[in-house]
Structure formats: structure tokens, C-alpha cells
Design a protein around this motif. Structure first.
Motif: not given
Lengths: 799, 360, 217
Positions: A489-490, A644
Motif C-alpha cells: 500500500p505504501d 496484497g
């Protein structure tokens, strides 16, 4: 008089309910498939129109730059008098689906769909031009994105599905871009402007016809239309035989009515009116059925168009009165066509000629010769088109000539085959079977042609889809070589993935890309690691020597097939990927299912040009047996959400599911066409069964049992079906070849190798036998149930 | 249908532009100032050159220039150049594309000839630099500009150049003022209705104009007189006013008249006038002093419009009739209205400009 | 050889039942030729159909060479027709998709008794030389009937039945065809029963039966 005459004419149908049912069924089926396909096409066209109207993009020139256009360049052009309008375009994910963001400047934009939703409401305009902004979306898109974390939406029915029209500033924020994607150049410009190049260094490009969405999808719709037309024609075969028989059986009534003083003109009017009423009744039923078919198939069509072309089509069907009217019109026209011959005969029927049975469906030897001649001409045309034809229309003309030629060639070929088989016959019954089969060919030829077309289409499309599937599966294996695919996500999570991956897995290879205009179309460039993941697996189609070394070193790029073929590239040609950065193209890889251009180059080289792009996606190599465990560990250690980390096998399964969905419609239409062909055979046989009795009665009188005769009838029909199937194989394979080698390249930009699927053919033979067998079962059973008196009547004195 | 969409959106976006707003039936919109917008106050002194620049806290504002021109062969022409500012919210725009546009700009330009009326329109958002009014004085939208050429010690509007360009016309004019700025109403506080709606309103009516018109048939050198109006407000009109008829008249005597009548839904006119002596001395007349009587009408863009007027101001001994150079001077822009040059005859002779809005 | 006893046949019609044969008894010996005459609708054809195992009686007995044949099943009747009976109808006797030669041989081959020599002789006797490869539709009516006769006889049946075999032909042709028929039947020694309207023809046969109101006079 008219009333009495009408009653007399209509009484026929009361006594021949089956014939009436056949007539109505044929008409309804023809209408249903044709209008169903038309409804689908119309719905898709509406979607394209919305897509095109969402921006005047299909007509207006664009100004672009490799790294995007700056706001200053836009203002400089405006201040020099140039009527240009800025656009920021890109995709984001919203509510799990991709959403195309189209950022425009409503004050300078050319005529623009969606903005009607803003008209007349000052507050809304203010909202549109302010933060957080407004997204104008189609109703279905609004439902799709749901409560995703996006600016408020406002329904604009004329915006294309899957697209959100919004203000430039909102788009820039959502897409995290600084620069404009391009400027649209108004078609009319003020007097005496300075040259563009004096103001800003931008590339001016006229929209490329071949990239136009509707052009691209035309092939698909041509396909559907061809299927629809095929079914319509097959349906008309049914109608023609039913009308023909009914008129034949009523000759005596016609004659009597006329002898009683009914004028020929009034008789013709009555018969025409009768047919028109039938056509209207059946047409309405057919429309209902067609609407049902379209509604059932449309989600599949939408899936296909999305999968193949990236075109968004609404999955729901709107009812259009014009469509219904056109459908009824075509039914009436079809009925007129099918009934013309019968009406013509009635018109020319002499008043006092003796009633004599006439084999109305028999064709003479001359007809056969003419058919053979026509077939040869058409097949030659098809062959010539294969070699000299260019473009989609030629390819489809070639297909049309091939199918029609094959259909015309069918009766002579069947007769020839049965003649050649004669020495094989043992005993009188075998001889009779072949001889009789030969004699039945002309009468059954229309139905058999229908069967041939349906079978050929099945073989052809089946081969194409199968070839596609085989290639696609192999390609997936190459393309998805890593065991796990991770999305962080980051940046922090990405760092954790790298750390955990180094420990857990054999290799962690970053996958990252930048959005760049490639040869004038929005595409992406991937920075790839020098890893066996690519070297050993990547589906390279064509490459210069040492391709991977050059890619790794950043001195060469590889591009997908769409980009390569779409822009007529050659290996070694330069490709600009950023301002002042051009590298030669050193290889081409296949990239099915992706409508956009794509290129790949060594990660280091790309990151020198685009240092700030985050790298959040990774391919993880590991022992396949331990993939699940490594996935679990990665999720835990890198604190990733469930989705993910994706297993390769899941991605493949998903891709294949998308693939299957893509060709669902084709399959459904195949089955429907085959079904209609089966019904055509059935109705032909039913129609013929009355005429068959004089041919069968002598055999019965000579000591053959009705059951034997029925079995022979079934055998004969199956034999004809099997021969038709045999002929459909070469025709279908030729069809597949044209589809793969010609149509595909034109329509998709991919060339696919042709694979053969004999098991499929055997299956089709089964289907053909089943269709023919089922079709003749009823007439055969009726034959076994005939009382002797019915057979003996054939020999009765007063005929 | 789709072609009309930008027009539709903008008709909403710029709903606060009064002339057109009235015409489009948005009469009520401008009637009450939004609490956030500033409201003109009687007695506030105007200051120049500062007040030549935008007043972003007010909802609407314009720089409005008209010129009655003639060529060497005596053919008469008219030219219009207008920049409208309309605020979505009060305040200046942040430069760039920050995503909270406050100001929307609209330009109208036209050339009227005895047998043609050519016009065009431009739109822009504030902040990006596509349009604006800045110091040293320049008002622009795209390549349409009104730029000061006055010496530093003079008022910037004493000398200006004016350019605009459409698909079928262009012009490039130089204007020099031969008189002072004129403040209307009470020192620039101009009342628009009995209920007290008002605007700040001043003019520069003393321009000598020379320059070139570019028309489809070629370039034409012209000379004549020009008139600049500056006005800004947040609540200029009352709800029962349907449109207005506005006159700028230049007489051969050197005197000038600004007069307008706001048509009320009950059929009456709320009138206001400023008599300008040749030296620039102004005399303001309130409601009723000026009498406007419509005369001959013409079919224009599907409407019946009075293109001839009787204009009377008994206090100044004025009783004239105006006739248009071209009755079809219709501005078919986002907001449509009639705007064109007129000839004056009667107690006084001369030339001027007429604007009529709100004729449906 | 052929014995019928008290044959009855009733048809169901829309208005009730219609008794066509009301107790008909007769016998025909080998080599005997019998003419069956009667008014239209007297049941001649029906009787012929029952005797030829083309239809089944509702009552009575029928035997061939002493064995009952009226109670045979469908397959048994079909076998009997194939092996022992030759029938000539007024028209449409032939199988349209087969050639003249194939038509001639068809029943004999079905019965497994095809004799090429006999067929050749028959062909010659019937005046069909050179027509063997033609199809029925290419022949005249008289030729077609000759083929039908040849086919009935080629099988060397025990019983030959004919239902107005020349009814569709002109008088001259009819005479030639029936001479040929009588001659050939005579040669084979089969029992022969012919439905006819013609008194002249009936007189040429060894016996004459007249059917009236469903009974033999």
C-alpha cells in the motif's frame, strides 16, 4: 365473398396446426436472433457514442509531449489566440474496478457529454470547479464505485460507463499528476494565428483512425451481425418451406375459389394479408424472444468488449421502439421474400389445369449445375480476397464468399459423394438408401446448407477460440512466471516486503511503471530487473541478439505486439519514452488482452528519468510448493492486507475466467445457430414427410416394415448430416484461418498460431448427428404409426 | 444537442452577469447579494488607478468598450470589446490550478457593419493566467487585450490599445482620451432600482479611436469615438426587472449622454441618466427624468425587438430618435443580447451605442 | 392354395362405422386366375389388400397353403409379402429413386431369390431392353406398368394380385399390358387374382367373382 373465401383459406391452418406452428416458429426464430443481435449492437453503439462524445476525441487534433503538456504551455497557446483545451486523462481504481478519469476544463472544452448534468445550477458549477470537485458518471458507474473514497458523484447519463468526467484540477489531484495529458485543438481557429511551433514545442496529431474504438469493435459487431443474419436466413428457410407446402396443398382450394368467382387480385390480396398477419404475430413473439436473448447475452458481450478492446459497454438493455419497428419490418420483408415464390405461382396458376402432385422442392440437374458454377465462382473470389484483400471489410467479404460458396457447393458435392459411395452399397436396401438419399438432396438442400453454415461457423470459431485459448494459456504461463505477486500500500510496506522477501524467497523483483505517451497513445513503460524471471520466461515474439543485455543496460527497449504492429515498427526503430530520451526497440513480446501500448526497459535506466515513481509491486520467486506458506509469512511480516499477496495460480485462474467470459457470447451464438439449423432440418423433414409417402409406400407393399423404413429414414438423414459435417470441416478450418491470420491482426493487432482440435470436430459430428437425428425422429415415429390404409391410399384409384 | 452543452453550463456558471442574466430569466439571482460578497455603499469614494483593477469580493464586474467608427469612404462601423468577471465565491484566485476556482472570465468581441454583425466569445477560469486584469493596466482574455499606453503620470486609461480576434474578424485599435473619467450617479454609486440595488459605475466616454478592422473582405482603416464603461456590483438589479435598454450617445456639440432604463415586469421603466458636458462636467438625473419610448421594431434572432427609440431628457432640451446601423446586431453568445451602433437625429445629431437585454 | 373364410372389414369414419366386407369366403388354387368385379366402393380393393397381407381383417380366417396368415404379426405379414406375393397397383408401383433394372430386381433381391437369367428373360419379354438404366419418371405409363408386372413376377411368387393394373392406360396400351400380364402369370403357375371393371377382361380369366354390398354374389 371475401369473408367466405377467407374462412375457406384459413380452415387449412385449422387442419394443419403443425404447419402453422412451423411457419410461426420459423418466423419468430428468424426475428428473434436477428433482432436480438441488433439490440446488442445498438446498445454497444450507444456506449461507444457516449465514449466518443465524452470527449470530442475522435475528431479533434491533439497536442502532446512525451512527458506531458504544462499548464504554462496551455496558457501561452491561449494567449497567442489558439483555441485549445486541456485534458488530463488516466485510470484509478475505485470500488475494486478501474475508473477512467477524464479531467477537462469546462470553460474551453469542445462540445462535451456529461456536462448537461451541470446546466442551470449555479451551485453545482461552483462545486465542479472547486475542491473536492464533482465526478460526472453514468448511473451504472456510480453504482460500481459505490462509496469509494472519491469526490462526490453526480449522475450524467450520457457519460460513458467506466468513465468519470471531472474538472481538470480534480483530475490532477486524483491522478497525482502535474502535467496535462494533452491539449485538444478546436477544428476552427481565429484569423491569422502565429504558427504553433513558435509558441510551444508540442506534437500535433490527428486522431489515428485505426485506434478509434468503434472502428476496432466493428469487427466484433460484424461478427455478431453475421451470426444474426445467418440465423435469420436459416429461419427463412423454415418459413419458405412451410409457406411453399401450405400453398401447394391449397392449390385445389384456390382453384375452386377462383372458379366460384373470386378474382385473382382479391385472392392475392387475401393471401398476402394472411401472410402479413402471420408475420406480425410471429414478429411480435420473435421480438420478445429477441429481447430476452439480447438481455441474456448482453452482459457477456459487455465482458467481451471490455476484455478484448477495453471498451466499456453498459450491461443492461434499454428498450427502443425504433428497434422493435425495425425488427417487425425485417420480419415482414423476410416473409415477403419467403412467400414471393409461392404467391407468384398462385398468380400464374391456370384456372382449369388438372390438380397434379408436383414435387415443388425438386431441383433439376440444371439447378445443380448452376449451383456448382456459383460455388466455384464464390470460392475463387474468396481465395483471391485472401491474397489481395486488405482491411477488415475485405477479410469479412472473403469469409462471406467462402461460406456462401461452400453452401452452394453442398448439394452437388453431396450428390457426388453419394454417387461415389454407390459401389459400397450391399443389397437392394443399401442401394435404395444411397439412391434415395441422392434424390432427397435438392429437397433438403436449404436445410442442409443451414446445417453446413452452422457447423462451419462452429468449427471456425471453435478453432479460433481454441487457438486463442491455447496460446493465451501458454502465454500466461510465461508471463506469470513468478510464484507470488505482491502489492504494497505504501513505501514503508514496500520496504518491509523487500526485507521479508530477501529472507523468505529466492528473489524479489520489483515491478513498476510510468504512464507515458508511446507513439502518440497513452501507454506505460515498465522498469524491469535483470532477472531470470524475464530472461527465461518472457513471451518474446521477435528480438535482436542480446536483447536482455541491452534492455538491462537501458540501451534498448522491448515493446508489446500491439504497439509494434499498430505503428508499423521495425526492430531497431527509435522509441521516445521521455523528453530527450530515445532508445531503439530491440524486441517484441505478446501482451494479449491489453489494448494499450506498452514498453519495457531496464529498471535503472527508467529510474534515472523518473526517479520519484514509487515501487510498490513485486514478483516473488520461490519454490512453488511453498508458495502458499511464503505468501502467508509475507502478509504477516510486511503487514499486508490479504489481497496484497496474490498467488500466481489465482491470477491464472482469474485470467482464464475472464477469457472464458470473453468468449461466452460466441459459444452461446454457436449453440443457438446450430439449434436453429436443427429446427430447419426438422421442419424440412416434416414438410417433406407428406410427399415422402408415395416414395415409401411401394417399399412397404414389397414387404418392408414401417419400422425398418423409419430406421432407414433416420439413417439417411444422419448420413446426409454426417456428409455435411465432413464438408464443414475444411470450410470451418478455412474460416478459422482467415479469422486468425487476417481478421485478428486487423482487429486486435495480434497474430495467433492456428491449433487444430480434432476432439472438438468429433464432438460436432455428434452434435450434427444429434441435431439431424432429433429432427428426423418425429417424422420417423409418425411413419411407424401410420395405419396401412394411409399407405394404401397412395395406390388408390382416385388420386 | 451536445454542441449546446458548454453554453448551457456556462449560462449557469456565469449566471451573475447582470445584463445577460436578466435576459435569460435569471432576474432574481443577482437581486440579493450573497452574504459573502461585498455590497456597494453610497459615499465610498472611488480611487484611480486602483479602481481600474478587479474587485474580486464583488460578484460581477466588467470592462466594456464600444466605439462608433467610420472608414475613409464614409461607411460606418461599430466595435465592441467586453471582459466580464463573475465570481463563484468572493476573493482572488490562487495562481496555478489549485482546484478552487473563484473567478470565471468571459470575453465578448464584435464588429458591426451596415450589413453584417460578427462576434465571438471566450471563457476562462481565474488563476491559470488565461484571463485577468493586472497592473500596469492590462485587461485580457486569451489574445484579446485592452492595454494601457498612457504615460506613467497620466491615468492608465487615458490611452489604450484594443485587440480582439475571432474566426471571421479581428481589430487592432488605438484609443486616446480627450476628457476626464466620468462618475455616474452619486460619485460613482449608481442606483438601479427603487429598492436600492446599486453598482459602482464610471466611464471614460472621450476616446478618439483609430486603427484597423480586419474583415472577411480585407483590412479597413477606421477612425471614430469610443466609450468605456466600468461597473461592478454584487446585487445590481431587483427581482421584478426583466431587462434593460442602455444608451451611450455622443452629440456633435461635444456633449454626451449615458442613459438607461430598467424594464420592470409591470411595464414601467426605472430610468437613470448622466448628462456629460463637453468638458466632462456631469449632471446625474434620477428615475423619471429620462424618457425612453420604443419605436420601430425588427425581427432579430426570432424575437421582436424595438430597434428605434425616442430618447427625451427635457431638462437638457433633448428629444432625439435613434436608428441602428444594423438592426441585426445580435450577440448570439452564451448570453444573448442586442448591442450595436446607432445614429442620433432630432434636437441633437450624433452617434452612439445601444444595448438591449431581456427580449425573449 | 389361398383360402378365405368369412372375412370382415369395417372402417371407422367420422359418422360411425362402415362395413366394407361382410363375410367374404373364397379360395383360389395354384394356376387359377380369378377376376374380382364389382361396383365402385363394393370393397374389391379392400379384399385384395386383405388377401395380399397389406391390411388385416377384423374377422374371419385367411390361410395360404393351409397355414393361417390372418393372425400374423406385422413382421410376418411383411415377410409373406416379400417372399410369396407379387402386387401390381394401378399406378405409383415403382420406387422413384431406383433405375428400371433395380426396380425389377428389388423384391427378388429383398427375398434373396434374385435370378439374373430370369430377370433378363423377363426384361426381354416385357420389351424393356435398353431401358434398364432409366428412372421410372423417364418411362411412359405403359412402360411403368410393365416394370411393375416384371417386378411382381421376378420374385416367382405363389400369389399375384393386381388392382386395376391397366386402369390408367389408354385402351391399346392396356390391352398389350394385360396380355403380357396374363401370359407371364400363366407361365409362372402362380395363383392370380385381379380387380377389374372390365367384363371383357374378366371373361378371359378362369373364374369371375362379383362383389356387391360387401358380399360375394
Amino acid at each position: 365473398m371475401t369473408r367466405t373465401a377467407l374462412m375457406a383459406l384459413l380452415s387449412h391452418w385449422r387442419r394443419h396446426k403443425l404447419q402453422l406452428a412451423t411457419l410461426l416458429t420459423g418466423l419468430a426464430l428468424a426475428t428473434a436472433l436477428w433482432s436480438g443481435v441488433q439490440a446488442i449492437n445498438a446498445e454497444a453503439r450507444r456506449s461507444y457514442d457516449r465514449a466518443a462524445a465524452t470527449l470530442g476525441q475522435d475528431v479533434l487534433d491533439r497536442l502532446t509531449a512525451p512527458e506531458g503538456v504544462t499548464l504554462d504551455q496551455f496558457v501561452a497557446l491561449r494567449r497567442a489566440g489558439w483555441q485549445v483545451s486541456p485534458v488530463i486523462e488516466g485510470r484509478i481504481r475505485a470500488g475494486g474496478t478501474p475508473l477512467r478519469i477524464l479531467g477537462i476544463d469546462p470553460l474551453t472544452a469542445p462540445p462535451q457529454a456529461g456536462l448537461t448534468a451541470l446546466a442551470g445550477d449555479n451551485d453545482i458549477i461552483g462545486d465542479f470547479l472547486s475542491t473536492p470537485g464533482l465526478l460526472l458518471v453514468a448511473p451504472e458507474t456510480a453504482a460500481q464505485i459505490g462509496d469509494a473514497d472519491l469526490p462526490p458523484t453526480r449522475i450524467a447519463p450520457d457519460v460513458a460507463p467506466g468513465t468519470a468526467v471531472t474538472d481538470l484540477a480534480t483530475a490532477r489531484r486524483l491522478l497525482e499528476r502535474q502535467r496535462l495529458s494533452y491539449l485538444l485543438v478546436a477544428s476552427e481557429q481565429p484569423l491569422g494565428l502565429p504558427p504553433l511551433s513558435d509558441i510551444a514545442e508540442l506534437d500535433r496529431r490527428t486522431p489515428d483512425e485505426s485506434t478509434d474504438l468503434s472502428e476496432l469493435t466493428d469487427s466484433f459487431h460484424l461478427n455478431l451481425t453475421a451470426f444474426g443474419l445467418l440465423s435469420f436466413a436459416v429461419g427463412l428457410f423454415i418459413v419458405q418451406s412451410a409457406i411453399g407446402l401450405a400453398f401447394e396443398q391449397r392449390r385445389q382450394s384456390f382453384r375452386t375459389l377462383r372458379a366460384l368467382g373470386l378474382s385473382l387480385r382479391r385472392l392475392m390480396v387475401l393471401l398476402t394479408a394472411e401472410l402479413a398477419v402471420f408475420a406480425l404475430l410471429a414478429g411480435i413473439a420473435g421480438l420478445a424472444l429477441g429481447y430476452g436473448i439480447a438481455a441474456a447475452l448482453l452482459p457477456g458481450v459487455a465482458g467481451t468488449l471490455r476484455g478484448l478492446y477495453g471498451a466499456s459497454v453498459a450491461g443492461t438493455l434499454a428498450f427502443d421502439p425504433a428497434w422493435a419497428a425495425a425488427g417487425l419490418g425485417i420480419t415482414l420483408a423476410g416473409t415477403a421474400l419467403a412467400g414471393a415464390q409461392a404467391l407468384w405461382r398462385v398468380a400464374r396458376m391456370p384456372l382449369l389445369a388438372p390438380a397434379q402432385p408436383r414435387a415443388w422442392a425438386m431441383a433439376s440437374a440444371r439447378t445443380l449445375t448452376a449451383q456448382a458454377g456459383g460455388a466455384v465462382a464464390l470460392l475463387l473470389t474468396s481465395a483471391v480476397l485472401v491474397w489481395v484483400g486488405e482491411g477488415l471489410i475485405a477479410a469479412f467479404a472473403c469469409l462471406g464468399a467462402l461460406l456462401l460458396g461452400a453452401a452452394l457447393a453442398l448439394p452437388p458435392l453431396l450428390i457426388g459423394a453419394l454417387r461415389i459411395a454407390r459401389p459400397l452399397a450391399r443389397g437392394p436396401v443399401g442401394e435404395w438408401l444411397l439412391a434415395d438419399g441422392r434424390q432427397q438432396v435438392p429437397a433438403l438442400s436449404l436445410a442442409l446448407m443451414a446445417l453446413l453454415l452452422a457447423l462451419s461457423a462452429n468449427v471456425g470459431v471453435g478453432t479460433m477460440v481454441g487457438s486463442f485459448r491455447t496460446t493465451f494459456t501458454a502465454w500466461l504461463d510465461q508471463r506469470l512466471a513468478a510464484e507470488l505477486y505482491v502489492t504494497a500500500p505504501d513505501e514503508a510496506a514496500a520496504a518491509r516486503v523487500r526485507a521479508a522477501g530477501d529472507e523468505l524467497a529466492d528473489a524479489v523483483v520489483p515491478i513498476w511503471s510510468v504512464d507515458v505517451d508511446l507513439r502518440g497513445r497513452p501507454g506505460s513503460v515498465y522498469g524491469i530487473a535483470d532477472d531470470p524471471l524475464y530472461r527465461d520466461n518472457w513471451p518474446i515474439l521477435e528480438a535482436l541478439p542480446e536483447v536482455w543485455d541491452r534492455v538491462a543496460a537501458g540501451t534498448g527497449a522491448i515493446v508489446n505486439e500491439q504497439l509494434f504492429r499498430g505503428t508499423d515498427m521495425t526492430l531497431g526503430a527509435p522509441l521516445r519514452m521521455a523528453e530527450g530520451w530515445e532508445v531503439p526497440v530491440v524486441g517484441v513480446y505478446s501482451d494479449y488482452g491489453n489494448p494499450a501500448p506498452q514498453a519495457m526497459i531496464g529498471s535503472d535506466a527508467l529510474s534515472r528519468r523518473y526517479p520519484d515513481v514509487p515501487r510498490l509491486r513485486f514478483a516473488v520467486r520461490t519454490d512453488p510448493d511453498q508458495a502458499a506458506e511464503v505468501a502467508a509469512q509475507l502478509r504477516e511480516r510486511a503487514r499486508l492486507p490479504d489481497q496484497g499477496v496474490v498467488n500466481q495460480s489465482e491470477v491464472k485462474a482469474l485470467s482464464l475466467r475472464v477469457f472464458e467470459q470473453t468468449f461466452l457470447v460466441t459459444g452461446a451464438l454457436n449453440v443457438l445457430t446450430l439449434g436453429v439449423a436443427g429446427i430447419a432440418v426438422l421442419t424440412s423433414l416434416l414438410t417433406l414427410s407428406g410427399l415422402r409417402l408415395p416414395q415409401l409406400a411401394p417399399l412397404w407393399a414389397l414387404g418392408m416394415r414401417p419400422r425398418t423404413l423409419a430406421a432407414l429414414e433416420v439413417a439417411r438423414t444422419c448420413l446426409l448430416a454426417l456428409l455435411t459435417w465432413a464438408l464443414s470441416l475444411p470450410v470451418g478450418l478455412a474460416l478459422a484461418w482467415v479469422l486468425l491470420a487476417k481478421v485478428n491482426v486487423e482487429a486486435f493487432g495480434w497474430r495467433l498460431p492456428m491449433h487444430l482440435f480434432p476432439a472438438q470436430w468429433i464432438g460436432l459430428a455428434g452434435a450434427a448427428l444429434l441435431a439431424a437425428g432429433l429432427a428426423c425422429l418425429w417424422p420417423a415415429i409418425r411413419l411407424t404409426r401410420l395405419p396401412p390404409s394411409r399407405l394404401l391410399r397412395v395406390f388408390a384409384h382416385d388420386r | 444537442m451536445i454542441a449546446s452543452v458548454p453554453a448551457a453550463i456556462l449560462s449557469a456558471a456565469l449566471a451573475a452577469v447582470p445584463a445577460a442574466v436578466l435576459a435569460q430569466g435569471y432576474a432574481g439571482l443577482g437581486a440579493e447579494a450573497d452574504g459573502d460578497f461585498a455590497v456597494p455603499q453610497q459615499g465610498a469614494a472611488l480611487a484611480f488607478p486602483g479602481d481600474h483593477l478587479p474587485h474580486p469580493d464583488y460578484r460581477i464586474e466588467w470592462w466594456y468598450l464600444t466605439a462608433a467608427l467610420s472608414a475613409a469612404d464614409g461607411t460606418r462601423y461599430g466595435v465592441q470589446w467586453t471582459l466580464f468577471r463573475s465570481a463563484l465565491r468572493p476573493g482572488s484566485d490562487t495562481p496555478g490550478l489549485p482546484g478552487d476556482t473563484r473567478q470565471v472570465w468571459m470575453g465578448h468581441a464584435a464588429v458591426t457593419t451596415p450589413d453584417a454583425h460578427l462576434f465571438d466569445e471566450r471563457l476562462a477560469r481565474g488563476g491559470v493566467g488565461q484571463a485577468g486584469v493586472t497592473e500596469p493596466f492590462e485587461a485580457w482574455i486569451d489574445d484579446w487585450t485592452m492595454r494601457s499606453t498612457a504615460p506613467a503620470d497620466a491615468d492608465p486609461l487615458d490611452a489604450i490599445t484594443l485587440t480582439a480576434r475571432g474566426n471571421r474578424f479581428a481589430y487592432d485599435l488605438a484609443l486616446e482620451a480627450t476628457g476626464p473619467l466620468v462618475l455616474h450617479g452619486d460619485a460613482g454609486f449608481s442606483v438601479k432600482s427603487p429598492a436600492g440595488q446599486a453598482s459602482y459605475y464610471y466611464s471614460q466616454p472621450f476616446y478618439d479611436v483609430s486603427g484597423t478592422l480586419t474583415l472577411p473582405e480585407g483590412d479597413i482603416e477606421v477612425t471614430g469615438s469610443g466609450w468605456l464603461d466600468r461597473e461592478w456590483s454584487s446585487q445590481p438589479l431587483s427581482g421584478d426587472q426583466e431587462g434593460w435598454d442602455w444608451f451611450s450617445l455622443s452629440f456633435e456639440s461635444g456633449a454626451k449622454l449615458m442613459g438607461f432604463g430598467l424594464r420592470e415586469s409591470d411595464g414601467g421603466h426605472f430610468t437613470s441618466a448622466t448628462w456629460i458636458a463637453p468638458d466632462g462636467t456631469e449632471t446625474a438625473y434620477g428615475d423619471g427624468a429620462l424618457r425612453l419610448t420604443p419605436g420601430a421594431t425588427a425581427e432579430v434572432a426570432g424575437r421582436t425587438i424595438p430597434v428605434e427609440w425616442r430618447v427625451e431628457l427635457p431638462d437638457e432640451g433633448l428629444d432625439v430618435t435613434t436608428t441602428p446601423l444594423n438592426p441585426q446586431a445580435w450577440m448570439g453568445t452564451t448570453f444573448s443580447y442586442w448591442e450595436g451602433p446607432i445614429a442620433i437625429s432630432g434636437s441633437h445629431d450624433g452617434h452612439g451605442y445601444l444595448e438591449m437585454t431581456g427580449y425573449e | 392354395m389361398l383360402d378365405a373364410h368369412d372375412l370382415r372389414k369395417t372402417y371407422q369414419t367420422g359418422d360411425g362405422s362402415l362395413t366394407v366386407l361382410d363375410g367374404v369366403s373364397l379360395s383360389v388354387a395354384r394356376g387359377e386366375s380369378v377376376a374380382l368385379t364389382g361396383e365402385s366402393g363394393s370393397g374389391k380393393s379392400t379384399l385384395l389388400h386383405l388377401l395380399g397381407c397389406l391390411d388385416t381383417p377384423d374377422g374371419g380366417r385367411l390361410s395360404l397353403d393351409g397355414s393361417r396368415i390372418d393372425d400374423l404379426d406385422d413382421a410376418g405379414r411383411a415377410r409373406l409379402r416379400r417372399d410369396r406375393i407379387g402386387v401390381v397397383f394401378q399406378s405409383l408401383n415403382l420406387i422413384p429413386s431406383l433405375t428400371v433394372a433395380q426396380n425389377l430386381a428389388f423384391q427378388a433381391r429383398l427375398a434373396g431369390r434374385h435370378d439374373p437369367d430370369w430377370q433378363e428373360r423377363l426384361t426381354r419379354r416385357l420389351g424393356l431392353d435398353g431401358l434398364g438404366q432409366r428412372f421410372p419418371e423417364q418411362l411412359s405409363g405403359g412402360q411403368q406398368q410393365r416394370v411393375a408386372i416384371g417386378r411382381a413376377i421376378a420374385n416367382r411368387p405363389d400369389l399375384v394380385l393386381a388392382d386395376e393394373p391397366t386402369g390408367n392406360l389408354d385402351e391399346t396400351t392396356a390391352a398389350r399390358v394385360r396380355d403380357l400380364l396374363l401370359e407371364l402369370v400363366d407361365e409362372t403357375g402362380a395363383a392370380f387374382l385381379m380387380v377389374t371393371h372390365s367384363d371383357v377382361l374378366a371373361a378371359r380369366l378362369s373364374r369371375r367373382l362379383h362383389l356387391s354390398g360387401g358380399r360375394l354374389a
